[in-house]
Design a protein around this motif. Structure first.
Motif, PDB file in Angstrom:
ATOM      1  N   GLY A 176     -26.038  41.237  -4.692  1.00 14.52           N
ATOM      2  CA  GLY A 176     -25.831  40.972  -3.275  1.00 14.52           C
ATOM      3  C   GLY A 176     -26.890  41.603  -2.409  1.00 14.52           C
ATOM      4  N   ASN A 177     -26.995  41.097  -1.205  1.00 15.35           N
ATOM      5  CA  ASN A 177     -27.888  41.641  -0.185  1.00 15.35           C
ATOM      6  C   ASN A 177     -27.071  41.714   1.088  1.00 15.35           C
ATOM      7  N   VAL A 178     -26.626  42.891   1.455  1.00 16.68           N
ATOM      8  CA  VAL A 178     -25.700  43.030   2.576  1.00 16.68           C
ATOM      9  C   VAL A 178     -26.274  43.967   3.626  1.00 16.68           C
ATOM     10  N   THR A 179     -25.858  43.752   4.841  1.00 19.38           N
ATOM     11  CA  THR A 179     -26.286  44.562   5.974  1.00 19.38           C
ATOM     12  C   THR A 179     -25.068  44.925   6.805  1.00 19.38           C
ATOM     13  N   GLY A 180     -25.040  46.158   7.281  1.00 19.55           N
ATOM     14  CA  GLY A 180     -23.924  46.562   8.125  1.00 19.55           C
ATOM     15  C   GLY A 180     -24.054  48.003   8.540  1.00 19.55           C
ATOM     16  N   PRO A 181     -23.235  48.426   9.509  1.00 17.41           N
ATOM     17  CA  PRO A 181     -23.216  49.834   9.907  1.00 17.41           C
ATOM     18  C   PRO A 181     -22.781  50.708   8.741  1.00 17.41           C
ATOM     19  N   VAL A 182     -23.244  51.954   8.736  1.00 17.71           N
ATOM     20  CA  VAL A 182     -22.865  52.896   7.686  1.00 17.71           C
ATOM     21  C   VAL A 182     -21.605  53.655   8.118  1.00 17.71           C
ATOM     22  N   VAL A 183     -20.634  53.729   7.223  1.00 17.41           N
ATOM     23  CA  VAL A 183     -19.424  54.520   7.445  1.00 17.41           C
ATOM     24  C   VAL A 183     -19.276  55.498   6.291  1.00 17.41           C
ATOM     25  N   TYR A 184     -19.104  56.757   6.592  1.00 20.91           N
ATOM     26  CA  TYR A 184     -18.894  57.778   5.562  1.00 20.91           C
ATOM     27  C   TYR A 184     -17.408  57.862   5.237  1.00 20.91           C
ATOM     28  N   ALA A 185     -17.072  57.817   3.944  1.00 25.29           N
ATOM     29  CA  ALA A 185     -15.667  57.796   3.519  1.00 25.29           C
ATOM     30  C   ALA A 185     -15.356  58.873   2.484  1.00 25.29           C
ATOM     31  N   ASN A 186     -16.000  60.025   2.598  1.00 21.55           N
ATOM     32  CA  ASN A 186     -15.702  61.167   1.732  1.00 21.55           C
ATOM     33  C   ASN A 186     -15.840  60.768   0.262  1.00 21.55           C
ATOM     34  N   TYR A 187     -14.768  60.902  -0.530  1.00 18.73           N
ATOM     35  CA  TYR A 187     -14.825  60.551  -1.950  1.00 18.73           C
ATOM     36  C   TYR A 187     -14.438  59.093  -2.223  1.00 18.73           C
ATOM     37  N   GLY A 188     -14.086  58.361  -1.201  1.00 19.36           N
ATOM     38  CA  GLY A 188     -13.726  56.961  -1.407  1.00 19.36           C
ATOM     39  C   GLY A 188     -12.388  56.752  -2.067  1.00 19.36           C
ATOM     40  N   THR A 189     -11.474  57.708  -1.899  1.00 17.99           N
ATOM     41  CA  THR A 189     -10.132  57.556  -2.449  1.00 17.99           C
ATOM     42  C   THR A 189      -9.285  56.700  -1.511  1.00 17.99           C
ATOM     43  N   ASP A 190      -8.116  56.278  -1.990  1.00 19.25           N
ATOM     44  CA  ASP A 190      -7.205  55.513  -1.135  1.00 19.25           C
ATOM     45  C   ASP A 190      -6.835  56.321   0.109  1.00 19.25           C
ATOM     46  N   ALA A 202     -13.254  51.554  11.918  1.00 24.27           N
ATOM     47  CA  ALA A 202     -13.220  50.246  11.274  1.00 24.27           C
ATOM     48  C   ALA A 202     -14.178  50.210  10.083  1.00 24.27           C
ATOM     49  N   VAL A 203     -13.683  49.783   8.933  1.00 19.03           N
ATOM     50  CA  VAL A 203     -14.494  49.709   7.717  1.00 19.03           C
ATOM     51  C   VAL A 203     -14.984  48.286   7.459  1.00 19.03           C
ATOM     52  N   GLY A 204     -14.294  47.305   7.997  1.00 16.30           N
ATOM     53  CA  GLY A 204     -14.665  45.922   7.769  1.00 16.30           C
ATOM     54  C   GLY A 204     -16.103  45.624   8.159  1.00 16.30           C
ATOM     55  N   GLY A 205     -16.852  44.998   7.263  1.00 18.29           N
ATOM     56  CA  GLY A 205     -18.224  44.608   7.537  1.00 18.29           C
ATOM     57  C   GLY A 205     -19.247  45.722   7.446  1.00 18.29           C
ATOM     58  N   THR A 206     -18.849  46.878   6.929  1.00 16.25           N
ATOM     59  CA  THR A 206     -19.762  48.024   6.859  1.00 16.25           C
ATOM     60  C   THR A 206     -20.307  48.225   5.452  1.00 16.25           C
ATOM     61  N   VAL A 207     -21.289  49.130   5.364  1.00 14.11           N
ATOM     62  CA  VAL A 207     -21.731  49.678   4.083  1.00 14.11           C
ATOM     63  C   VAL A 207     -21.164  51.092   4.017  1.00 14.11           C
ATOM     64  N   VAL A 208     -20.301  51.324   3.037  1.00 10.02           N
ATOM     65  CA  VAL A 208     -19.591  52.597   2.938  1.00 10.02           C
ATOM     66  C   VAL A 208     -20.408  53.583   2.109  1.00 10.02           C
ATOM     67  N   LEU A 209     -20.535  54.790   2.616  1.00 14.75           N
ATOM     68  CA  LEU A 209     -21.229  55.873   1.917  1.00 14.75           C
ATOM     69  C   LEU A 209     -20.193  56.877   1.436  1.00 14.75           C
ATOM     70  N   VAL A 210     -20.114  57.072   0.137  1.00 16.40           N
ATOM     71  CA  VAL A 210     -19.140  58.000  -0.438  1.00 16.40           C
ATOM     72  C   VAL A 210     -19.848  58.902  -1.439  1.00 16.40           C
ATOM     73  N   ARG A 211     -19.188  59.985  -1.803  1.00 22.37           N
ATOM     74  CA  ARG A 211     -19.755  60.882  -2.803  1.00 22.37           C
ATOM     75  C   ARG A 211     -19.000  60.766  -4.119  1.00 22.37           C
ATOM     76  N   TYR A 212     -19.686  61.092  -5.198  1.00 23.81           N
ATOM     77  CA  TYR A 212     -19.084  61.064  -6.516  1.00 23.81           C
ATOM     78  C   TYR A 212     -17.967  62.107  -6.605  1.00 23.81           C
ATOM     79  N   GLY A 213     -16.963  61.806  -7.442  1.00 24.18           N
ATOM     80  CA  GLY A 213     -15.904  62.761  -7.692  1.00 24.18           C
ATOM     81  C   GLY A 213     -14.538  62.232  -7.312  1.00 24.18           C
TER      82      GLY A 213
END
Length: 321
Positions: A176-190, A202-213
């Protein structure tokens, strides 16, 4: 961000070199390899000396009179462990590559008296073709940062200089090739995504930045997709695995700034193994699903980032998720 893989195969395989190379983080692979080799040696010793019966109660010995602990310590060799570690950890051996290492392992077991064979299977795999992560101003279109997506060379470590080293990629990521605002979501858990929703982010339409773990990488990508994200970037936080824990490679065992933590984003909670042959071996002539119907594949692209490449993205957020 963009991620592309090789034709009709999915992520999980790398360069097809069949010699020793390096498509990995040396410190991380060596820690894992050291543990694997130690456990393998222990299991082999116990299989050889204890199989078929239990030790007499209270003696700590097998029926043959052997003390398993003494046998194990007598067989283990730091020199052999180092030799094996150097061999396995210095070669690119992602799925579908480096058959010579498989043959080396088979030959070793044969020399120990085991009946060993190699069996070929044909799972759906891919190899990285093109990757890009760029930060730009949505109004002007001016690019302010391009992620390197490669690991820096380490002086004195020939493996880090190998031309066959792999770039950033996630096994079984969607193209994929996607574009969107960056949202930080910690560890990306539920719970992290619920917290963003509760905070009105709002997370819809974004590129989510999360950390491993905390949870598997595949779950981070799935949770982001459920929340409506278009893509996911997963970075290694030095607090969890880097200078926050101690000295980094080559001066210590922890992850250096440019190190990439490659991973698979195959949803093993749905079903493990080849996405196209669920519940049966992926032999050459096995019936296969259409990839679009494989339930254990994530449907949005993802890439790993080093902590070095993640810093400009985090700075651009200016403390806002």
């Amino acid at each position: 961000m963009g991620a592309a893989s090789d034709g009709g195969r999915l992520l999980g395989a790398g360069g097809g070199r069949e010699q020793n190379g390096a498509g990995h983080t040396p410190a991380a692979w060596k820690r894992a390899a050291r543990m694997l080799l130690s456990l393998t040696a222990a299991v082999l010793v116990l299989l050889v000396y204890l199989r078929g019966s239990a030790a007499p109660a209270g003696t700590g010995r097998s029926p043959s009179g052997l003390d398993p602990a003494q046998v194990l310590m007598g067989i283990l060799s730091a020199e052999r462990l180092q030799e094996n570690l150097d061999y396995y950890a210095s070669g690119v051996h992602v799925a579908g590559s480096n058959k010579t290492q498989a043959e080396h392992t088979r030959s070793y077991f044969e020399r120990q008296g085991f009946a060993a064979e190699t069996v070929e299977y044909y799972p759906w795999l891919n190899r990285p073709v093109a990757q890009r992560v760029a930060l730009f101003n949505a109004s002007s279109g001016v690019v302010s940062f391009e992620a390197g997506l490669r690991e820096a060379r380490v002086p004195g470590d020939p493996a880090s200089e190998d031309a066959h080293n792999l770039p950033a990629f996630h096994g079984y990521s969607a193209d994929g090739n996607v574009t969107g605002p960056v949202v930080y979501a910690n560890y990306g858990t539920d719970s992290d995504f619920r917290a963003l929703e509760a905070a009105g982010v709002a997370v819809g339409g974004t590129v989510v930045l999360v950390r491993y773990g905390k949870v598997p990488c595949a779950h981070k990508v799935h949770a982001a997709a459920v929340a409506g994200a278009h893509g996911v970037l997963v970075f290694s936080d030095p607090i969890d695995d880097g200078y926050g824990r101690g000295r980094v490679y080559p001066d210590g065992p922890w992850r250096p700034a440019s190190s990439l933590q490659r991973d698979s984003v195959l949803r093993l909670d749905v079903y493990p193994g080849d996405p196209l042959t669920p519940g049966y071996p992926s032999t050459r002539d096995a019936p296969r699903l259409d990839p679009q119907k494989a339930a254990n594949l994530n449907r949005i692209p993802s890439l790993p980032l080093s902590h070095k490449d993640a810093l400009p993205l985090l700075a651009a957020l200016q403390g806002h998720g």
